[in-house]
Design a protein around this motif. Structure first.
Motif, PDB file in Angstrom:
ATOM      1  N   SER A 241       1.691  22.826  -2.311  1.00  0.00           N
ATOM      2  CA  SER A 241       2.270  21.836  -1.404  1.00  0.00           C
ATOM      3  C   SER A 241       2.858  20.700  -2.218  1.00  0.00           C
ATOM      4  O   SER A 241       2.240  20.222  -3.180  1.00  0.00           O
ATOM      5  CB  SER A 241       1.215  21.277  -0.448  1.00  0.00           C
ATOM      6  OG  SER A 241       1.743  20.189   0.310  1.00  0.00           O
ATOM      7  N   GLU A 242       4.053  20.264  -1.853  1.00  0.00           N
ATOM      8  CA  GLU A 242       4.585  19.039  -2.421  1.00  0.00           C
ATOM      9  C   GLU A 242       3.844  17.848  -1.816  1.00  0.00           C
ATOM     10  O   GLU A 242       3.438  17.887  -0.655  1.00  0.00           O
ATOM     11  CB  GLU A 242       6.080  18.907  -2.134  1.00  0.00           C
ATOM     12  CG  GLU A 242       6.939  19.928  -2.859  1.00  0.00           C
ATOM     13  CD  GLU A 242       8.415  19.684  -2.647  1.00  0.00           C
ATOM     14  OE1 GLU A 242       8.787  18.579  -2.177  1.00  0.00           O
ATOM     15  OE2 GLU A 242       9.214  20.592  -2.947  1.00  0.00           O
ATOM     16  N   VAL A 243       3.663  16.811  -2.618  1.00  0.00           N
ATOM     17  CA  VAL A 243       3.031  15.572  -2.163  1.00  0.00           C
ATOM     18  C   VAL A 243       4.020  14.432  -2.421  1.00  0.00           C
ATOM     19  O   VAL A 243       4.507  14.276  -3.541  1.00  0.00           O
ATOM     20  CB  VAL A 243       1.706  15.306  -2.889  1.00  0.00           C
ATOM     21  CG1 VAL A 243       1.116  13.960  -2.462  1.00  0.00           C
ATOM     22  CG2 VAL A 243       0.709  16.429  -2.608  1.00  0.00           C
ATOM     23  N   GLU A 244       4.320  13.680  -1.392  1.00  0.00           N
ATOM     24  CA  GLU A 244       5.284  12.585  -1.506  1.00  0.00           C
ATOM     25  C   GLU A 244       4.545  11.256  -1.486  1.00  0.00           C
ATOM     26  O   GLU A 244       3.734  10.992  -0.598  1.00  0.00           O
ATOM     27  CB  GLU A 244       6.281  12.647  -0.347  1.00  0.00           C
ATOM     28  CG  GLU A 244       7.353  11.567  -0.381  1.00  0.00           C
ATOM     29  CD  GLU A 244       8.283  11.676   0.811  1.00  0.00           C
ATOM     30  OE1 GLU A 244       9.245  12.469   0.725  1.00  0.00           O
ATOM     31  OE2 GLU A 244       8.037  11.002   1.828  1.00  0.00           O
ATOM     32  N   VAL A 245       4.826  10.426  -2.489  1.00  0.00           N
ATOM     33  CA  VAL A 245       4.199   9.103  -2.606  1.00  0.00           C
ATOM     34  C   VAL A 245       5.303   8.050  -2.530  1.00  0.00           C
ATOM     35  O   VAL A 245       6.238   8.070  -3.331  1.00  0.00           O
ATOM     36  CB  VAL A 245       3.430   8.960  -3.920  1.00  0.00           C
ATOM     37  CG1 VAL A 245       2.754   7.575  -3.997  1.00  0.00           C
ATOM     38  CG2 VAL A 245       2.377  10.059  -4.065  1.00  0.00           C
ATOM     39  N   THR A 246       5.206   7.147  -1.573  1.00  0.00           N
ATOM     40  CA  THR A 246       6.161   6.051  -1.421  1.00  0.00           C
ATOM     41  C   THR A 246       5.442   4.743  -1.699  1.00  0.00           C
ATOM     42  O   THR A 246       4.470   4.401  -1.031  1.00  0.00           O
ATOM     43  CB  THR A 246       6.757   6.032  -0.005  1.00  0.00           C
ATOM     44  OG1 THR A 246       7.357   7.293   0.275  1.00  0.00           O
ATOM     45  CG2 THR A 246       7.814   4.937   0.120  1.00  0.00           C
ATOM     46  N   LEU A 247       5.931   4.011  -2.710  1.00  0.00           N
ATOM     47  CA  LEU A 247       5.307   2.761  -3.120  1.00  0.00           C
ATOM     48  C   LEU A 247       6.300   1.615  -2.870  1.00  0.00           C
ATOM     49  O   LEU A 247       7.259   1.451  -3.624  1.00  0.00           O
ATOM     50  CB  LEU A 247       4.899   2.803  -4.595  1.00  0.00           C
ATOM     51  CG  LEU A 247       4.068   1.632  -5.117  1.00  0.00           C
ATOM     52  CD1 LEU A 247       2.706   1.622  -4.422  1.00  0.00           C
ATOM     53  CD2 LEU A 247       3.896   1.720  -6.621  1.00  0.00           C
ATOM     54  N   PRO A 248       6.104   0.821  -1.812  1.00  0.00           N
ATOM     55  CA  PRO A 248       7.073  -0.224  -1.503  1.00  0.00           C
ATOM     56  C   PRO A 248       6.902  -1.460  -2.391  1.00  0.00           C
ATOM     57  O   PRO A 248       5.779  -1.881  -2.660  1.00  0.00           O
ATOM     58  CB  PRO A 248       6.761  -0.561  -0.040  1.00  0.00           C
ATOM     59  CG  PRO A 248       5.309  -0.231   0.121  1.00  0.00           C
ATOM     60  CD  PRO A 248       5.051   0.930  -0.795  1.00  0.00           C
ATOM     61  N   VAL A 249       8.022  -1.983  -2.876  1.00  0.00           N
ATOM     62  CA  VAL A 249       8.015  -3.239  -3.602  1.00  0.00           C
ATOM     63  C   VAL A 249       8.288  -4.335  -2.571  1.00  0.00           C
ATOM     64  O   VAL A 249       9.367  -4.398  -1.971  1.00  0.00           O
ATOM     65  CB  VAL A 249       9.076  -3.263  -4.710  1.00  0.00           C
ATOM     66  CG1 VAL A 249       9.085  -4.609  -5.419  1.00  0.00           C
ATOM     67  CG2 VAL A 249       8.824  -2.140  -5.691  1.00  0.00           C
TER      68      VAL A 249
ATOM     69  N   ALA B  19       0.849  -1.202   0.000  1.00  0.00           N
ATOM     70  CA  ALA B  19       0.000   0.000   0.000  1.00  0.00           C
ATOM     71  C   ALA B  19       0.881   1.248   0.000  1.00  0.00           C
ATOM     72  O   ALA B  19       1.832   1.342   0.773  1.00  0.00           O
ATOM     73  CB  ALA B  19      -0.911  -0.005   1.220  1.00  0.00           C
ATOM     74  N   PRO B  20       0.615   2.201  -0.874  1.00  0.00           N
ATOM     75  CA  PRO B  20       1.441   3.413  -0.923  1.00  0.00           C
ATOM     76  C   PRO B  20       1.210   4.308   0.292  1.00  0.00           C
ATOM     77  O   PRO B  20       0.106   4.357   0.852  1.00  0.00           O
ATOM     78  CB  PRO B  20       0.979   4.096  -2.210  1.00  0.00           C
ATOM     79  CG  PRO B  20      -0.412   3.603  -2.416  1.00  0.00           C
ATOM     80  CD  PRO B  20      -0.448   2.206  -1.883  1.00  0.00           C
ATOM     81  N   ALA B  21       2.264   5.001   0.682  1.00  0.00           N
ATOM     82  CA  ALA B  21       2.160   6.027   1.722  1.00  0.00           C
ATOM     83  C   ALA B  21       2.155   7.385   1.038  1.00  0.00           C
ATOM     84  O   ALA B  21       3.049   7.690   0.244  1.00  0.00           O
ATOM     85  CB  ALA B  21       3.331   5.922   2.694  1.00  0.00           C
ATOM     86  N   VAL B  22       1.156   8.200   1.322  1.00  0.00           N
ATOM     87  CA  VAL B  22       1.001   9.509   0.685  1.00  0.00           C
ATOM     88  C   VAL B  22       1.052  10.578   1.766  1.00  0.00           C
ATOM     89  O   VAL B  22       0.289  10.533   2.734  1.00  0.00           O
ATOM     90  CB  VAL B  22      -0.330   9.593  -0.090  1.00  0.00           C
ATOM     91  CG1 VAL B  22      -0.486  10.966  -0.743  1.00  0.00           C
ATOM     92  CG2 VAL B  22      -0.405   8.489  -1.142  1.00  0.00           C
ATOM     93  N   VAL B  23       1.959  11.540   1.605  1.00  0.00           N
ATOM     94  CA  VAL B  23       2.137  12.596   2.603  1.00  0.00           C
ATOM     95  C   VAL B  23       2.087  13.947   1.913  1.00  0.00           C
ATOM     96  O   VAL B  23       2.827  14.190   0.949  1.00  0.00           O
ATOM     97  CB  VAL B  23       3.480  12.447   3.348  1.00  0.00           C
ATOM     98  CG1 VAL B  23       3.659  13.591   4.350  1.00  0.00           C
ATOM     99  CG2 VAL B  23       3.552  11.108   4.062  1.00  0.00           C
ATOM    100  N   SER B  24       1.211  14.828   2.372  1.00  0.00           N
ATOM    101  CA  SER B  24       1.206  16.213   1.927  1.00  0.00           C
ATOM    102  C   SER B  24       2.174  17.003   2.789  1.00  0.00           C
ATOM    103  O   SER B  24       2.112  16.951   4.021  1.00  0.00           O
ATOM    104  CB  SER B  24      -0.204  16.814   2.042  1.00  0.00           C
ATOM    105  OG  SER B  24      -0.166  18.217   1.857  1.00  0.00           O
ATOM    106  N   MET B  25       3.092  17.715   2.156  1.00  0.00           N
ATOM    107  CA  MET B  25       4.077  18.499   2.902  1.00  0.00           C
ATOM    108  C   MET B  25       3.475  19.752   3.520  1.00  0.00           C
ATOM    109  O   MET B  25       4.068  20.341   4.410  1.00  0.00           O
ATOM    110  CB  MET B  25       5.248  18.878   1.985  1.00  0.00           C
ATOM    111  CG  MET B  25       5.960  17.672   1.399  1.00  0.00           C
ATOM    112  SD  MET B  25       6.543  16.549   2.692  1.00  0.00           S
ATOM    113  CE  MET B  25       6.851  15.069   1.735  1.00  0.00           C
TER     114      MET B  25
END
Length: 308
Positions: free
Chosen positions: A296-304, A249-255
């Motif tokens: 705002s920057e938005v960071e999306v982390t998608l773990p393999v 599941a991706p982690a989505v963070v608004s800066m």
């Protein structure tokens, strides 16, 4: 020492004692003052006066931090700090990538140079220390000082490390900024990612992240567009015996959560399988403006997470 004389009348002033205190750090200390008659216990015992002295204060204003140089603010540019505003944390610092040995933050202060700042990271993964660039600028015009705080890193392990940077002065505790430092590893070369943004259609190709989507990204959603769509493909067809490539599941963070909320939607919002070179696995990131004007920057982390 001295003598306490009997007053000649009820209106006569009492003798006084002044205790001068000097704060050496932040915290609270018990102070006791003992007044002993001469001779002690003949016939009176000492009188003890106790009180607590508090030292230091929490900064509640007069300090800003931004990911961009603050000098422009003094020149009247229409921009605002994106990490700390008037002493309160309002945003998040994006993760510091594996190839970056340092990160720079820019501050503006009415309290002087934050010379007692501290940084701490997971010591098993990375060592971090501060390099303070002294205040500079034109305080005569604004009454402020401003400068740059550099956080340097030395990776000792592999993986993400949680870090905390707390700004401080000798007798003041300032706001803290939490972020992640990534050590080692690399982008998954087995997955290619494209986007629906015409000016930045390629996100990840052969393990390389396009510059529009990393560092200080230039890929941007227009004001009238609320969703960014991403298509994920296998870079090559799976070999015989290889299992399906699964992502978590991706982690989505608004800066800037005070301006923008963001969340993952679509088929990959809870993770899934990326197993085709031609049929995309889809991920959407939906945004909602909740504050005033700004970005705002938005960071999306998608773990393999591996293969089935």
């Amino acid at each position: 020492g001295g003598v306490i004389r009997a007053p000649r009348s009820a209106e006569a002033l009492a003798e006084s004692l002044t205790v001068e205190l000097e704060c050496l750090g932040i915290g609270a200390a018990l102070v006791q003052v003992e007044l002993s008659p001469v001779d002690v216990y003949q016939p009176y015992r000492p009188v003890v006066i106790s009180f607590v002295k508090e030292c230091g204060e929490i900064v509640r204003g007069g300090f800003d931090v931004s990911t961009q140089p603050m000098a422009a603010l003094l020149l009247g540019a229409p921009q605002h700090p994106d990490l700390v505003r008037d002493g309160s944390a309002i945003g998040h610092l994006p993760a510091v990538g594996g190839g970056e040995a340092s990160a720079s933050l820019f501050w503006r202060s009415k309290l002087g140079t934050p010379s007692a700042s501290l940084v701490a990271c997971d010591p098993a993964v990375v060592d971090a220390h501060l390099e303070l660039v002294e205040a500079h600028g034109e305080p005569a015009k604004s009454g402020d000082s401003f400068g740059r705080q550099v956080v340097s890193f030395r990776c000792k392990g592999v993986g993400p490390a949680r870090c905390v940077l707390r700004f401080g002065w000798p007798l003041r505790v300032g706001p803290e900024i939490r972020f992640r430092k990534i050590c080692g590893g690399h982008a998954a070369a087995e997955i290619d990612v494209g986007s629906n943004l015409r000016e930045a259609p390629v996100v990840l190709l052969s393990g390389r992240v396009d510059s529009a989507w990393s560092g200080h990204p230039t890929a941007a959603l227009p004001r009238d567009v609320a969703t960014a769509s991403f298509a994920l493909f296998r870079h090559r067809s799976p070999r015989a015996g290889e299992g399906e490539l699964r992502v978590g599941a991706p982690a989505v963070v608004s800066m800037r959560p005070d301006l923008v909320r963001a969340k993952a939607t679509g088929p990959l919002a809870v993770g899934g399988v990326v197993n085709s070179t031609s049929e995309a696995a889809e991920l959407q990131v939906s945004t909602e403006c909740v504050g005033g004007e700004g970005a705002s920057e938005v960071e999306v982390t998608l773990p393999v997470v591996g293969r089935d």
